[in-house]
Design a protein around this motif. Structure first.
Motif, PDB file in Angstrom:
ATOM      1  N   GLU A 169      40.873  37.459  52.594  1.00 20.14           N
ATOM      2  CA  GLU A 169      39.962  38.452  52.014  1.00 20.14           C
ATOM      3  C   GLU A 169      40.546  39.840  52.261  1.00 20.14           C
ATOM      4  N   ARG A 170      40.593  40.654  51.203  1.00 19.84           N
ATOM      5  CA  ARG A 170      41.265  41.937  51.370  1.00 19.84           C
ATOM      6  C   ARG A 170      40.415  42.991  52.069  1.00 19.84           C
ATOM      7  N   GLY A 171      39.094  42.880  52.031  1.00 18.17           N
ATOM      8  CA  GLY A 171      38.234  43.868  52.676  1.00 18.17           C
ATOM      9  C   GLY A 171      38.315  43.795  54.196  1.00 18.17           C
ATOM     10  N   VAL A 172      37.915  44.878  54.874  1.00 15.27           N
ATOM     11  CA  VAL A 172      37.883  44.831  56.339  1.00 15.27           C
ATOM     12  C   VAL A 172      36.908  43.768  56.813  1.00 15.27           C
ATOM     13  N   VAL A 186      30.095  44.529  44.878  1.00 15.73           N
ATOM     14  CA  VAL A 186      28.875  45.119  44.333  1.00 15.73           C
ATOM     15  C   VAL A 186      28.234  44.108  43.398  1.00 15.73           C
ATOM     16  N   SER A 187      26.918  43.978  43.500  1.00 20.14           N
ATOM     17  CA  SER A 187      26.216  43.287  42.418  1.00 20.14           C
ATOM     18  C   SER A 187      24.858  43.945  42.302  1.00 20.14           C
ATOM     19  N   GLY A 188      24.034  43.455  41.388  1.00 18.63           N
ATOM     20  CA  GLY A 188      22.757  44.111  41.138  1.00 18.63           C
ATOM     21  C   GLY A 188      21.760  44.017  42.291  1.00 18.63           C
ATOM     22  N   GLY A 189      21.435  42.980  42.773  1.00 15.70           N
ATOM     23  CA  GLY A 189      21.884  41.662  42.574  1.00 15.70           C
ATOM     24  C   GLY A 189      20.778  40.660  42.804  1.00 15.70           C
ATOM     25  N   LEU A 190      20.492  39.955  41.745  1.00 14.79           N
ATOM     26  CA  LEU A 190      19.593  38.824  41.905  1.00 14.79           C
ATOM     27  C   LEU A 190      20.416  37.555  41.942  1.00 14.79           C
ATOM     28  N   LEU A 191      20.281  36.841  43.021  1.00  9.73           N
ATOM     29  CA  LEU A 191      21.017  35.591  43.168  1.00  9.73           C
ATOM     30  C   LEU A 191      20.069  34.453  42.797  1.00  9.73           C
ATOM     31  N   ARG A 196      45.552  41.238  51.686  1.00 12.13           N
ATOM     32  CA  ARG A 196      45.506  41.213  50.228  1.00 12.13           C
ATOM     33  C   ARG A 196      46.602  40.311  49.680  1.00 12.13           C
ATOM     34  N   VAL A 197      46.173  39.355  48.890  1.00 10.65           N
ATOM     35  CA  VAL A 197      47.142  38.514  48.189  1.00 10.65           C
ATOM     36  C   VAL A 197      47.643  39.322  46.997  1.00 10.65           C
ATOM     37  N   ASN A 198      48.960  39.433  46.872  1.00 14.07           N
ATOM     38  CA  ASN A 198      49.465  40.284  45.794  1.00 14.07           C
ATOM     39  C   ASN A 198      50.167  39.522  44.685  1.00 14.07           C
ATOM     40  N   SER A 200      41.027  39.873  38.553  1.00 14.94           N
ATOM     41  CA  SER A 200      41.783  38.968  39.418  1.00 14.94           C
ATOM     42  C   SER A 200      43.275  39.145  39.170  1.00 14.94           C
ATOM     43  N   GLU A 201      43.953  39.581  40.202  1.00 17.89           N
ATOM     44  CA  GLU A 201      45.399  39.752  40.058  1.00 17.89           C
ATOM     45  C   GLU A 201      46.092  38.393  39.939  1.00 17.89           C
ATOM     46  N   LEU A 202      45.471  37.368  40.534  1.00  8.16           N
ATOM     47  CA  LEU A 202      46.089  36.045  40.484  1.00  8.16           C
ATOM     48  C   LEU A 202      45.956  35.433  39.087  1.00  8.16           C
ATOM     49  N   GLN A 223      30.397  47.261  32.383  1.00  6.62           N
ATOM     50  CA  GLN A 223      30.588  48.041  33.609  1.00  6.62           C
ATOM     51  C   GLN A 223      29.227  48.179  34.289  1.00  6.62           C
ATOM     52  N   GLY A 224      29.171  47.811  35.547  1.00  8.93           N
ATOM     53  CA  GLY A 224      27.937  47.941  36.311  1.00  8.93           C
ATOM     54  C   GLY A 224      28.040  49.098  37.284  1.00  8.93           C
ATOM     55  N   VAL A 225      26.971  49.900  37.366  1.00 10.63           N
ATOM     56  CA  VAL A 225      26.921  51.021  38.296  1.00 10.63           C
ATOM     57  C   VAL A 225      25.604  50.923  39.043  1.00 10.63           C
ATOM     58  N   LEU A 274      15.993  47.573  38.348  1.00  9.19           N
ATOM     59  CA  LEU A 274      15.498  48.012  39.655  1.00  9.19           C
ATOM     60  C   LEU A 274      15.027  46.774  40.396  1.00  9.19           C
ATOM     61  N   TYR A 275      15.588  46.546  41.572  1.00 11.53           N
ATOM     62  CA  TYR A 275      15.172  45.409  42.383  1.00 11.53           C
ATOM     63  C   TYR A 275      14.766  45.899  43.768  1.00 11.53           C
ATOM     64  N   THR A 276      13.795  45.219  44.380  1.00 10.20           N
ATOM     65  CA  THR A 276      13.385  45.600  45.731  1.00 10.20           C
ATOM     66  C   THR A 276      14.134  44.778  46.770  1.00 10.20           C
ATOM     67  N   LEU A 324      33.404  46.330  37.385  1.00 12.99           N
ATOM     68  CA  LEU A 324      33.396  45.661  36.088  1.00 12.99           C
ATOM     69  C   LEU A 324      32.747  44.286  36.225  1.00 12.99           C
ATOM     70  N   VAL A 325      32.235  43.798  35.133  1.00 13.45           N
ATOM     71  CA  VAL A 325      31.576  42.501  35.088  1.00 13.45           C
ATOM     72  C   VAL A 325      32.116  41.790  33.849  1.00 13.45           C
ATOM     73  N   PRO A 326      32.653  40.598  33.987  1.00 15.76           N
ATOM     74  CA  PRO A 326      33.166  39.915  32.792  1.00 15.76           C
ATOM     75  C   PRO A 326      32.015  39.367  31.946  1.00 15.76           C
ATOM     76  N   ILE A 349      21.328  38.718  34.431  1.00 12.34           N
ATOM     77  CA  ILE A 349      22.742  38.651  34.746  1.00 12.34           C
ATOM     78  C   ILE A 349      22.982  37.597  35.804  1.00 12.34           C
ATOM     79  N   LYS A 350      23.792  36.631  35.466  1.00 14.70           N
ATOM     80  CA  LYS A 350      24.041  35.541  36.403  1.00 14.70           C
ATOM     81  C   LYS A 350      25.534  35.363  36.631  1.00 14.70           C
ATOM     82  N   GLY A 351      26.002  35.893  37.711  1.00 18.80           N
ATOM     83  CA  GLY A 351      27.414  35.751  38.056  1.00 18.80           C
ATOM     84  C   GLY A 351      27.582  35.055  39.391  1.00 18.80           C
TER      85      GLY A 351
HETATM   86  C1  LIG Z   1      26.197  46.389  38.957  1.00 16.11           C
HETATM   87  C2  LIG Z   1      26.310  44.899  38.960  1.00 16.11           C
HETATM   88  C3  LIG Z   1      25.167  44.123  38.884  1.00 16.11           C
HETATM   89  C4  LIG Z   1      25.249  42.744  38.932  1.00 16.11           C
HETATM   90  N1  LIG Z   1      24.100  42.032  38.959  1.00 16.11           N
HETATM   91  C5  LIG Z   1      24.140  40.705  39.183  1.00 16.11           C
HETATM   92  C6  LIG Z   1      22.949  39.967  39.382  1.00 16.11           C
HETATM   93  O1  LIG Z   1      21.851  40.525  39.392  1.00 16.11           O
HETATM   94  N2  LIG Z   1      23.046  38.629  39.582  1.00 16.11           N
HETATM   95  C7  LIG Z   1      24.251  37.986  39.600  1.00 16.11           C
HETATM   96  O2  LIG Z   1      24.287  36.783  39.815  1.00 16.11           O
HETATM   97  N3  LIG Z   1      25.403  38.667  39.404  1.00 16.11           N
HETATM   98  C8  LIG Z   1      25.379  40.017  39.214  1.00 16.11           C
HETATM   99  N4  LIG Z   1      26.552  40.720  39.060  1.00 16.11           N
HETATM  100  C9  LIG Z   1      27.813  39.984  38.963  1.00 16.11           C
HETATM  101  C10 LIG Z   1      28.261  39.446  40.313  1.00 16.11           C
HETATM  102  O3  LIG Z   1      28.392  40.493  41.226  1.00 16.11           O
HETATM  103  C11 LIG Z   1      29.591  38.717  40.195  1.00 16.11           C
HETATM  104  O4  LIG Z   1      29.563  37.836  39.139  1.00 16.11           O
HETATM  105  C12 LIG Z   1      29.923  37.955  41.473  1.00 16.11           C
HETATM  106  O5  LIG Z   1      30.082  38.830  42.539  1.00 16.11           O
HETATM  107  C13 LIG Z   1      31.161  37.108  41.307  1.00 16.11           C
HETATM  108  O6  LIG Z   1      31.470  36.475  42.510  1.00 16.11           O
HETATM  109  P1  LIG Z   1      32.968  36.089  42.866  1.00 16.11           P
HETATM  110  O7  LIG Z   1      32.903  35.361  44.148  1.00 16.11           O
HETATM  111  O8  LIG Z   1      33.602  35.463  41.713  1.00 16.11           O
HETATM  112  O9  LIG Z   1      33.712  37.496  43.038  1.00 16.11           O
HETATM  113  P2  LIG Z   1      33.417  38.714  44.014  1.00 16.11           P
HETATM  114  O10 LIG Z   1      32.045  38.687  44.499  1.00 16.11           O
HETATM  115  O11 LIG Z   1      33.890  39.917  43.319  1.00 16.11           O
HETATM  116  O12 LIG Z   1      34.369  38.421  45.238  1.00 16.11           O
HETATM  117  C14 LIG Z   1      35.755  38.532  45.141  1.00 16.11           C
HETATM  118  C15 LIG Z   1      36.307  38.698  46.538  1.00 16.11           C
HETATM  119  O13 LIG Z   1      37.724  38.627  46.517  1.00 16.11           O
HETATM  120  C16 LIG Z   1      38.272  39.681  47.272  1.00 16.11           C
HETATM  121  N5  LIG Z   1      39.586  39.954  46.696  1.00 16.11           N
HETATM  122  C17 LIG Z   1      39.849  40.470  45.468  1.00 16.11           C
HETATM  123  N6  LIG Z   1      41.166  40.541  45.261  1.00 16.11           N
HETATM  124  C18 LIG Z   1      41.756  40.067  46.373  1.00 16.11           C
HETATM  125  C19 LIG Z   1      43.107  39.887  46.755  1.00 16.11           C
HETATM  126  N7  LIG Z   1      44.099  40.199  45.932  1.00 16.11           N
HETATM  127  N8  LIG Z   1      43.375  39.373  47.970  1.00 16.11           N
HETATM  128  C20 LIG Z   1      42.352  39.051  48.818  1.00 16.11           C
HETATM  129  N9  LIG Z   1      41.052  39.192  48.507  1.00 16.11           N
HETATM  130  C21 LIG Z   1      40.757  39.689  47.294  1.00 16.11           C
HETATM  131  C22 LIG Z   1      37.266  40.795  47.133  1.00 16.11           C
HETATM  132  O14 LIG Z   1      37.380  41.733  48.172  1.00 16.11           O
HETATM  133  C23 LIG Z   1      35.957  40.043  47.132  1.00 16.11           C
HETATM  134  O15 LIG Z   1      35.449  39.851  48.422  1.00 16.11           O
HETATM  135  C24 LIG Z   1      26.504  42.110  38.996  1.00 16.11           C
HETATM  136  C25 LIG Z   1      27.656  42.876  39.039  1.00 16.11           C
HETATM  137  C26 LIG Z   1      27.579  44.253  39.041  1.00 16.11           C
HETATM  138  C27 LIG Z   1      28.819  45.049  39.143  1.00 16.11           C
END
Ligand SMILES: Cc1cc2nc3c(=O)[nH]c(=O)nc-3n(C[C@H](O)[C@H](O)[C@H](O)COP(=O)(O)OP(=O)(O)OC[C@H]3O[C@@H](n4cnc5c(N)ncnc54)[C@H](O)[C@@H]3O)c2cc1C
Ligand code: SF4
Lengths: 563, 291
Positions: free
Chosen positions: A43-46, A53-58, A145-147, A180-182, A199-201, A242-244, A297-299, A331-333
């Motif tokens: 995982e590249r983050g600390v 970032v997500s909205g986020g409703l799981l 970070r995997v490059n 995804s760089e991979l 794009q999500g903000v 808006l989510y609580t 970004l959101v695909p 939104i379901k990611g």
């Molecule tokens: C504003 C916003 C609102 C959203 N709302 C919702 C919602 O309400 N409900 C919902 O289900 N989804 C929502 N989504 C989408 C959701 O966030 C994503 O679909 C989800 O996070 C995807 O999960 P993932 O595990 O595929 O990727 P991610 O959660 O993005 O995780 C990828 C991980 O890989 C790590 N990483 C990346 N590159 C590398 C690398 N080269 N080497 C090592 N580590 C790396 C990152 O640090 C990260 O931890 C929203 C997104 C945004 C931006």
């Protein structure tokens, strides 16, 4: 032996290497560990979640092959915020607002649904995944970070990293999210077309639990979701939410990237348009304290969910495979990333020891189909309706009708009102909505105009400026080593990023992208310059500008605390 | 050797300058008891070098410090931040106010006792210069006392446990432009340069590192349990040769510590002055036991 590096002959090898510890990676790794597969997570983050970032409703869908609490039993108690018990959509036209209760749509196929914040959620997952994978001889490493992909004779056999020597694996799970760089390295995804992305903000806003209870009229174990659409976002296709949370609100916007670029809209201004709308005054009551500003970004799975998300020993899960479903306003990611991650792990377990390097990938593809996941991501209905609906001729005709007196009357009559509410609550119809202005802007604003009531509240809050938002973020800048480089500085090639980058704006000197007019040989040229210091790694400019785009080295760059 | 490496890291406390609370007694000696103590900043690199060795090859790292009882906090810090397995504090009144020479004698005795009673030592790590003494001599003097080879200004190192040798990259005369690669048989003394950077390029090493961190967090919460204290009698040292009485040199002025008013007489000697140096050697002869 090269002194100091600790390098010995040959590569390190793990049965499985999972790249990324978001929901997709965490699910894959946990499931692999359940199967006793030696699993290393990079995982590249600390810390997991610090980049996310997500909205986020799981969502936990009833029909899903796996939900997150199948894999992490105390997830809801330990890592989630509030369950969603109330769900509304607001159609806005100026100050006129028509609200519908969307709980039916929300409840469709929903076992449960919780609001989450990604830093606390993902870091909790990381701990659990580390415990599980340690038992297999692996574990989770952060700040790595995997490059790229390690290849032998042209075949993918492992990964290369900034911080580690190359590592081989029998299966590589790219759960590295959007951009995804991979996936790109494997030639499975590209970052070319703005219309394939949203794009999500988002802003996380301080509000203690008593105030939340009071202003949203809910108990401690209840939560609300509000969606916003209509003309408050100018003509940009998309909406707000808006989510609580337990003691904060998540308020944000999700827009089609092509629409954002076309309108030259400033993402932070669109967010502010939502925050300062009179409708929100009832919840803020003049108080606004923003904890964090974030973007990513959101695909759009309808367009990019890969039908065969594998190559050699590499499989893609979650956003990396484009598995992000925008079901109308829902939104379901995260949920699909979880399902896909677990399925990929199962696919590896059943094909373990198979000499064919693509055995797991093929099995995983079949499982995505058979579990019904692929049909959610790429609904056949949409494929059909899109062919008709997204043609300009049809859109323009519908638009003209809607905006005409007759159209407004039609939508505005009482029978239409009931029908519209039903339509909004129909997963079938919602999944068919073509991605045109009609669904996002015209229809909601006509509904707001014709059926809405006027909101007279004064919303007096002042959201922070972009400079303050950047100033409040935490960065560990990789000085002298920018992760994005401009390949083409001309405004034609890269100018769109000045507005579309969520931490840049025309006439703002403190952002990433700036434009300037330079005089050369008597002619004037508009050029773009880039400073990656304030970058929030959202990925937008990888698509809308001509760049060489990478993520920063492990642990470097922005660090989200909320997500 | 069985593929595991036993290391002792020498560390000490220094007054915490940031507090601005440095205090001196009437004789002009630093009152360490009244001054907040922190780990000597350069020792961090020695500890990192020891940790890197343990992460890569397995084994055991002991922290060792000579000083007042308050130095236990420095050893505890070493356990928390670089995961030492246990601590040895060399402490009693007789050892107070030792100069580098008396310190080295004491440390040598302690390492010898450690070898006799605990385990054979492969590596002794020490930092480059202390922040309060700035002499940079305790390490070399200790190694002289042990009669082991010493590798100074070490930037990177690797151990070949099977061959029983250490390979290191070191700065030549502390010059950043010149780096040489050296080999030394174990046991030996390693002085880590402040430019030393541990590197962990293997996932397995990082996982071990992480595991050690987890284990140590628990251990450090009851550091006392893991600390052994030895006084001059345990070390079989004659009080005349240790502490203030056994110290032929003094540090008369140090920056940025406020100047300590010294009432003991100091002779300034220019190293280029042969006669002067002759006198120094004569003075030191007795202490060095070089009859
Ligand atoms: C504003 C916003 C609102 C959203 N709302 C919702 C919602 O309400 N409900 C919902 O289900 N989804 C929502 N989504 C989408 C959701 O966030 C994503 O679909 C989800 O996070 C995807 O999960 P993932 O595990 O595929 O990727 P991610 O959660 O993005 O995780 C990828 C991980 O890989 C790590 N990483 C990346 N590159 C590398 C690398 N080269 N080497 C090592 N580590 C790396 C990152 O640090 C990260 O931890 C929203 C997104 C945004 C931006
Ligand atoms: S520079 Fe690019 S990746 Fe960074 S925040 Fe701006 S648009 Fe996003």
């Amino acid at each position: 032996m090269s002194i100091g590096s600790g390098a010995e002959e040959g590569y390190e090898h793990y049965e499985a290497v999972v790249v990324g510890c978001g929901p997709g990676g965490a699910a894959a790794a946990a499931r692999l560990a359940d199967h006793g597969v030696e699993t290393l997570v990079l995982e590249r983050g600390v810390e997991a979640g610090s980049k996310n970032v997500s909205g986020g409703l799981l969502y936990a869908e009833e029909s899903a092959a796996y939900t997150i609490d199948d894999l992490f039993s105390d997830f809801r108690a330990e890592a989630a915020e509030r369950p969603v018990t109330d769900y509304h959509i607001h159609n806005m036209s100026g100050n006129r607002v028509k609200s519908y209760d969307l709980t039916d749509l929300h409840d469709h196929d929903t076992d449960w649904c919780d609001a989450v914040l990604r830093r606390p959620m993902d870091s909790w997952l990381e701990q659990r995944v580390h415990e599980k994978t340690s038992e297999t001889g692996g574990g989770v490493l952060t700040g790595v970070r995997v490059n790229g992909l390690l290849r032998e004779n042209g075949e993918i056999v492992g990964v290369t990293c900034d911080e580690l020597d190359p590592i081989k694996a029998d299966m590589i799970v790219a759960a590295d999210g959007v951009n995804s760089e991979l996936a790109r390295d494997a030639g499975l995804m590209d970052w070319e077309e703005p219309d394939e992305w949203f794009q999500g903000v988002k802003a996380v806003v301080e509000m203690d639990s008593e105030t939340i209870a009071d202003r949203f009229d809910i108990d401690e174990d209840e939560g609300v979701a509000h969606l916003f659409s209509g003309d408050l976002f100018q003509d940009v296709r998309g909406g707000g939410f808006l989510y609580t949370n337990e003691d904060s609100l998540s308020i944000g916007t999700v827009f089609h990237l092509d629409s954002l670029v076309e309108q030259e809209a400033e993402p932070h201004e669109l967010l502010d348009a939502l925050l300062t709308h009179p409708l929100l005054a009832q919840w803020f009551r003049g108080e606004y304290d923003e904890r964090e500003y974030a973007a990513k970004l959101v695909p759009d799975s309808k367009k990019v969910a890969h039908r065969e998300p594998y190559r050699d020993r590499l499989v893609l899960v979650g956003d990396a495979a484009g598995q992000m479903q925008a079901q109308g306003p829902i939104i379901k990611g995260m949920n699909h990333a979880v399902t896909a991650g677990a399925l990929a792990a199962d696919a590896f377990a059943v094909t373990r020891g198979n000499a064919d390097p693509e055995a797991a990938g093929r099995r995983y593809t079949t499982m995505l189909e058979k579990s019904g996941t692929m049909d959610k991501l790429r609904p056949r209905r949409y494929e059909v309706s899109r062919r008709v609906g997204e043609r300009d001729v049809v859109t323009n005709a519908v638009e003209r009708v809607l905006n005409s007196r007759v159209g407004s009357l039609a939508v505005g009559n009482p029978i239409a009102e009931r029908a519209l509410k039903r339509a909004y609550n129909s997963p079938f119809l919602v999944s068919m909505l073509p991605d045109t202005k009609t669904g996002y802007v015209s229809l909601p604003s006509v509904i707001g105009e014709e059926h809405g009531r006027t909101v007279h509240w004064e919303n007096e809050i002042e959201p922070p400026t972009l400079a303050d938002r950047i100033g409040d973020l935490t960065y560990d800048t990789d000085v002298g080593n920018p992760h994005i480089r401009l390949r083409d500085e001309s405004y034609e090639a890269s100018g769109a990023a000045v507005a579309a980058c969520p931490v840049s704006a025309e006439d703002f000197g403190g952002g990433c992208y700036r434009s300037e007019t330079v005089k050369t040989n008597g002619s004037e040229e508009r050029l773009v310059s880039l400073d990656t210091q304030p970058c929030v790694e959202c990925g937008t400019c990888a698509v809308v500008a001509d760049t060489e785009w990478e993520h920063p080295r492990g642990g470097k760059g922005v660090e989200y605390r909320e997500g | 050797m069985e593929g595991i490496v036993r290391s002792v890291v020498l560390t000490k406390g220094v007054p915490d300058f940031s507090e601005g609370a440095v205090s001196f007694n009437e004789e002009g000696h630093l009152e360490r008891g009244k001054t907040p103590t922190v780990m000597n900043p350069n020792d961090e690199f020695a500890l990192q070098a020891a940790l890197q060795t343990k992460v890569r090859h397995g084994g055991h790292v002991s922290g060792m410090s000579m000083g007042p009882p308050g130095y236990a906090s420095v050893l505890e810090e070493a356990m928390e931040s670089v995961y030492t397995d246990d601590s040895y504090l060399l402490s009693d009144r007789e050892l107070a106010a030792s100069d580098t020479w008396a310190t080295a004698i004491t440390l040598c005795s302690a390492i010898e006792k450690y070898q006799e009673e605990v385990a054979d030592v492969d590596l002794v790590f020490a930092g480059f210069k202390t922040a309060d003494g700035e002499t940079g001599q305790t390490g070399p003097q200790t190694c002289w006392g042990l009669d082991w080879p010493i590798v100074t200004h070490v930037l990177a190192l690797d151990i070949d446990p099977d061959e029983g040798i250490l390979r290191a990259k070191r700065l030549v005369e502390g010059d950043v432009d010149e780096i040489e690669t050296v080999e030394a048989p174990l046991p030996c003394v390693v002085i880590a340069d402040p430019e030393f950077e541990p590197t962990y390029r293997k996932a397995a090493h990082r996982l071990t590192h992480k595991q050690l961190r987890g284990e140590t967090q628990e251990r450090a919460t009851d550091h006392e349990e893991h600390m052994t204290t030895w006084d001059h009698q345990d070390l079989n040292l004659d009080p005349d040769y240790i502490g203030l009485d056994g110290s032929p040199t003094i540090v008369s002025a140090v920056d940025p510590i406020p100047k300590a008013p010294s009432e003991r007489e100091a002779t300034m000697v220019d190293p280029g002055d042969e006669d002067g140096m002759e006198t120094v050697f004569e003075e030191m002869h007795a202490f060095a036991g070089g009859d």
